[in-house]
Design a protein around this motif. Structure first.
Motif, PDB file in Angstrom:
ATOM      1  N   GLY A  18       1.759 -18.959  53.717  1.00 24.48           N
ATOM      2  CA  GLY A  18       1.418 -18.665  55.110  1.00 24.48           C
ATOM      3  C   GLY A  18      -0.057 -18.327  55.213  1.00 24.48           C
ATOM      4  N   SER A  19      -0.573 -18.330  56.434  1.00 21.48           N
ATOM      5  CA  SER A  19      -2.008 -18.113  56.591  1.00 21.48           C
ATOM      6  C   SER A  19      -2.425 -16.717  56.109  1.00 21.48           C
ATOM      7  CB  SER A  19      -2.408 -18.308  58.044  1.00 21.48           C
ATOM      8  OG  SER A  19      -1.648 -17.440  58.840  1.00 21.48           O
ATOM      9  N   ARG A  20      -1.453 -15.746  56.191  1.00 23.09           N
ATOM     10  CA  ARG A  20      -1.814 -14.386  55.771  1.00 23.09           C
ATOM     11  C   ARG A  20      -2.088 -14.308  54.276  1.00 23.09           C
ATOM     12  NH1 ARG A  20       1.841  -9.677  57.036  1.00 23.09           N
ATOM     13  NH2 ARG A  20       3.191 -11.043  58.205  1.00 23.09           N
ATOM     14  N   LEU A  21      -1.250 -15.063  53.504  1.00 19.33           N
ATOM     15  CA  LEU A  21      -1.416 -15.066  52.050  1.00 19.33           C
ATOM     16  C   LEU A  21      -2.745 -15.722  51.673  1.00 19.33           C
ATOM     17  CD1 LEU A  21      -0.400 -14.545  49.208  1.00 19.33           C
ATOM     18  CD2 LEU A  21       0.794 -16.736  49.307  1.00 19.33           C
ATOM     19  N   VAL A  22      -3.024 -16.851  52.332  1.00 19.59           N
ATOM     20  CA  VAL A  22      -4.282 -17.556  52.047  1.00 19.59           C
ATOM     21  C   VAL A  22      -5.453 -16.623  52.335  1.00 19.59           C
ATOM     22  CG1 VAL A  22      -5.759 -19.502  52.690  1.00 19.59           C
ATOM     23  CG2 VAL A  22      -3.288 -19.815  52.518  1.00 19.59           C
ATOM     24  N   LEU A  23      -5.364 -15.955  53.479  1.00 20.21           N
ATOM     25  CA  LEU A  23      -6.446 -15.031  53.854  1.00 20.21           C
ATOM     26  C   LEU A  23      -6.597 -13.926  52.821  1.00 20.21           C
ATOM     27  CD1 LEU A  23      -6.548 -14.171  57.649  1.00 20.21           C
ATOM     28  CD2 LEU A  23      -8.393 -14.923  56.141  1.00 20.21           C
ATOM     29  N   ALA A  24      -5.435 -13.398  52.367  1.00 20.37           N
ATOM     30  CA  ALA A  24      -5.477 -12.316  51.382  1.00 20.37           C
ATOM     31  C   ALA A  24      -6.142 -12.790  50.100  1.00 20.37           C
ATOM     32  CB  ALA A  24      -4.062 -11.822  51.099  1.00 20.37           C
ATOM     33  N   LEU A  25      -5.825 -14.035  49.685  1.00 20.68           N
ATOM     34  CA  LEU A  25      -6.426 -14.567  48.459  1.00 20.68           C
ATOM     35  C   LEU A  25      -7.932 -14.738  48.628  1.00 20.68           C
ATOM     36  CD1 LEU A  25      -3.760 -17.211  47.359  1.00 20.68           C
ATOM     37  CD2 LEU A  25      -4.329 -15.064  46.226  1.00 20.68           C
ATOM     38  N   ILE A  26      -8.320 -15.243  49.808  1.00 19.45           N
ATOM     39  CA  ILE A  26      -9.756 -15.435  50.056  1.00 19.45           C
ATOM     40  C   ILE A  26     -10.460 -14.080  50.059  1.00 19.45           C
ATOM     41  CG2 ILE A  26     -11.485 -16.160  51.776  1.00 19.45           C
ATOM     42  CD1 ILE A  26      -9.493 -18.367  52.593  1.00 19.45           C
ATOM     43  N   GLU A  27      -9.813 -13.092  50.718  1.00 17.43           N
ATOM     44  CA  GLU A  27     -10.418 -11.753  50.759  1.00 17.43           C
ATOM     45  C   GLU A  27     -10.571 -11.172  49.348  1.00 17.43           C
ATOM     46  OE1 GLU A  27      -8.115  -9.434  53.443  1.00 17.43           O
ATOM     47  OE2 GLU A  27      -9.053 -10.376  55.193  1.00 17.43           O
ATOM     48  N   ASP A  28      -9.554 -11.418  48.515  1.00 17.94           N
ATOM     49  CA  ASP A  28      -9.581 -10.965  47.120  1.00 17.94           C
ATOM     50  C   ASP A  28     -10.788 -11.528  46.387  1.00 17.94           C
ATOM     51  OD1 ASP A  28      -7.606  -9.224  46.411  1.00 17.94           O
ATOM     52  OD2 ASP A  28      -6.920 -10.520  44.761  1.00 17.94           O
ATOM     53  N   ARG A  29     -10.975 -12.847  46.546  1.00 18.87           N
ATOM     54  CA  ARG A  29     -12.097 -13.520  45.879  1.00 18.87           C
ATOM     55  C   ARG A  29     -13.425 -12.994  46.397  1.00 18.87           C
ATOM     56  NH1 ARG A  29      -9.268 -18.394  44.691  1.00 18.87           N
ATOM     57  NH2 ARG A  29      -7.943 -17.594  43.031  1.00 18.87           N
ATOM     58  N   THR A  30     -13.493 -12.849  47.755  1.00 21.49           N
ATOM     59  CA  THR A  30     -14.741 -12.380  48.361  1.00 21.49           C
ATOM     60  C   THR A  30     -15.077 -10.996  47.828  1.00 21.49           C
ATOM     61  OG1 THR A  30     -13.957 -13.472  50.328  1.00 21.49           O
ATOM     62  CG2 THR A  30     -15.919 -12.137  50.595  1.00 21.49           C
ATOM     63  N   ARG A  31     -14.053 -10.145  47.720  1.00 22.93           N
ATOM     64  CA  ARG A  31     -14.269  -8.792  47.218  1.00 22.93           C
ATOM     65  C   ARG A  31     -14.731  -8.814  45.763  1.00 22.93           C
ATOM     66  NH1 ARG A  31     -13.688  -3.506  47.363  1.00 22.93           N
ATOM     67  NH2 ARG A  31     -12.497  -2.717  45.620  1.00 22.93           N
ATOM     68  N   GLU A  32     -14.068  -9.681  44.982  1.00 25.04           N
ATOM     69  CA  GLU A  32     -14.479  -9.821  43.576  1.00 25.04           C
ATOM     70  C   GLU A  32     -15.942 -10.211  43.486  1.00 25.04           C
ATOM     71  OE1 GLU A  32     -12.008 -12.583  41.385  1.00 25.04           O
ATOM     72  OE2 GLU A  32     -10.275 -11.273  41.794  1.00 25.04           O
ATOM     73  N   ARG A  33     -16.324 -11.191  44.349  1.00 26.67           N
ATOM     74  CA  ARG A  33     -17.716 -11.651  44.314  1.00 26.67           C
ATOM     75  C   ARG A  33     -18.683 -10.544  44.734  1.00 26.67           C
ATOM     76  NH1 ARG A  33     -16.925 -17.129  46.996  1.00 26.67           N
ATOM     77  NH2 ARG A  33     -15.636 -17.922  45.327  1.00 26.67           N
ATOM     78  N   GLN A  34     -18.262  -9.778  45.751  1.00 25.48           N
ATOM     79  CA  GLN A  34     -19.131  -8.666  46.204  1.00 25.48           C
ATOM     80  C   GLN A  34     -19.307  -7.647  45.080  1.00 25.48           C
ATOM     81  OE1 GLN A  34     -17.065  -7.376  49.675  1.00 25.48           O
ATOM     82  NE2 GLN A  34     -18.318  -8.614  51.071  1.00 25.48           N
ATOM     83  N   ILE A  35     -18.192  -7.323  44.403  1.00 29.73           N
ATOM     84  CA  ILE A  35     -18.259  -6.338  43.311  1.00 29.73           C
ATOM     85  C   ILE A  35     -19.198  -6.849  42.222  1.00 29.73           C
ATOM     86  CG2 ILE A  35     -16.913  -5.266  41.442  1.00 29.73           C
ATOM     87  CD1 ILE A  35     -14.551  -5.152  43.443  1.00 29.73           C
TER      88      ILE A  35
END
Ligand code: ADP
Length: 274
Positions: A18-35
């Protein structure tokens, strides 16, 4: 795949995308990149900050060699070498402290901490610099308050706030360390009558290595890490830091921590269940 457990990436694939899961995965990656970006910045800043005192010590050592027949100059250069090496060791100590605190994870085994002891230690520890500037450091407020956490960390945080209050105040002024209970929280405030902080800079002073007007503050021997340590200590204890400041009049830094109501023994371990 391991037996008896589903690896995380498989769970993600079999779950309805679902779109929520995709968003969560993208947010995860974005956060990893920010860290990762923050970590890279930190390493770059650390290298730069370490090079400055090391470079200064090297230059001063060369100056000492050249001034061998001028005892007064040798003495002057040597005492500046001492100042720079003190700054260097403070810097290394604070970098290690900060890397320990990173992640803001709640403490594994918090213990009851007496705020009276923390405040007394910070006031006593301020003696040397405060005495040199004839600054009076006083402890006030409600006695007997406790929090749950690490005495070492909270002690270091309050000591940092007191050291700043002394460093950024004029000689012969007053620094007051006060504590009170507000609802279920303990507020420890360090109040100075010092130079204050320009409004535009207040949000930035908690960033690592950030210093208001580094040229003017160089003489304080600061590192720009003290307040980020304070902020991380507050976070690991489930609290926060507040600042109120008027340029030219003074600043108040308040460490807000959840109060510990229980008695000291027997202690149930676990994050902040009092
Ligand atoms: P430093 O080692 O430079 O003191 P900190 O992280 O503790 O680093 O503080 C960051 C900056 O915030 C300081 O360089 C100073 O410009 C400002 N600052 C901190 N505390 C005070 C204070 N009590 N009064 C005025 N300015 C302050």
């Amino acid at each position: 795949p391991r037996e008896g457990g589903t690896p995380r990436h498989v769970t993600a694939r079999v779950a309805p995308l679902g779109s929520r899961l995709v968003l969560a995965l993208i947010e995860d990656r974005t956060r990893e990149r920010q860290i990762e970006a923050v970590r890279r910045d930190f390493v770059a800043n650390v290298s730069h900050e370490l090079k400055t005192p090391i470079g200064a010590i090297r230059l001063l050592a060369e100056a000492v060699q050249d001034a061998a027949d001028d005892p007064e100059a040798v003495h002057r250069f040597a005492s500046r070498m001492l100042t720079e090496s003190d700054r260097l060791s403070r810097l290394i100590h604070q970098i290690i402290e900060l890397s320990r605190l990173q992640g803001d994870e709640p403490l594994d085994s918090p213990v009851p901490v007496s705020i009276d002891d923390v405040v007394a230690a910070a006031v006593d520890g301020s003696d040397m610099n405060a005495t040199a500037k004839k600054i009076t450091v006083l402890a006030e407020g409600e006695e007997g308050l406790k929090i749950l956490g690490s005495e070492k960390q909270v002690g270091a945080a309050v000591a940092n706030l007191v050291a700043n209050a002394v460093a950024y105040s004029d000689p012969s002024s007053r620094v007051v360390v006060t504590r009170k209970r507000v609802g279920h929280q303990v507020e420890v405030s360090v109040i100075d009558q010092g130079i204050g902080i320009p409004e535009a800079e207040v949000d930035r002073i908690f960033e690592r290595f950030y210093r208001v007007d580094p040229a003017r503050h160089r003489s304080t021997g600061g590192t720009g890490l003290g307040l980020s340590i304070v902020k991380h200590v507050a976070a690991t204890h489930g609290g926060e830091v507040r600042v109120w400041s008027v340029e030219g009049q003074g600043s108040t830094f308040t460490l807000v921590l959840p109060q510990h109501h229980g008695d000291d023994a027997p202690l149930r371990l676990g994050p902040f269940t009092s």
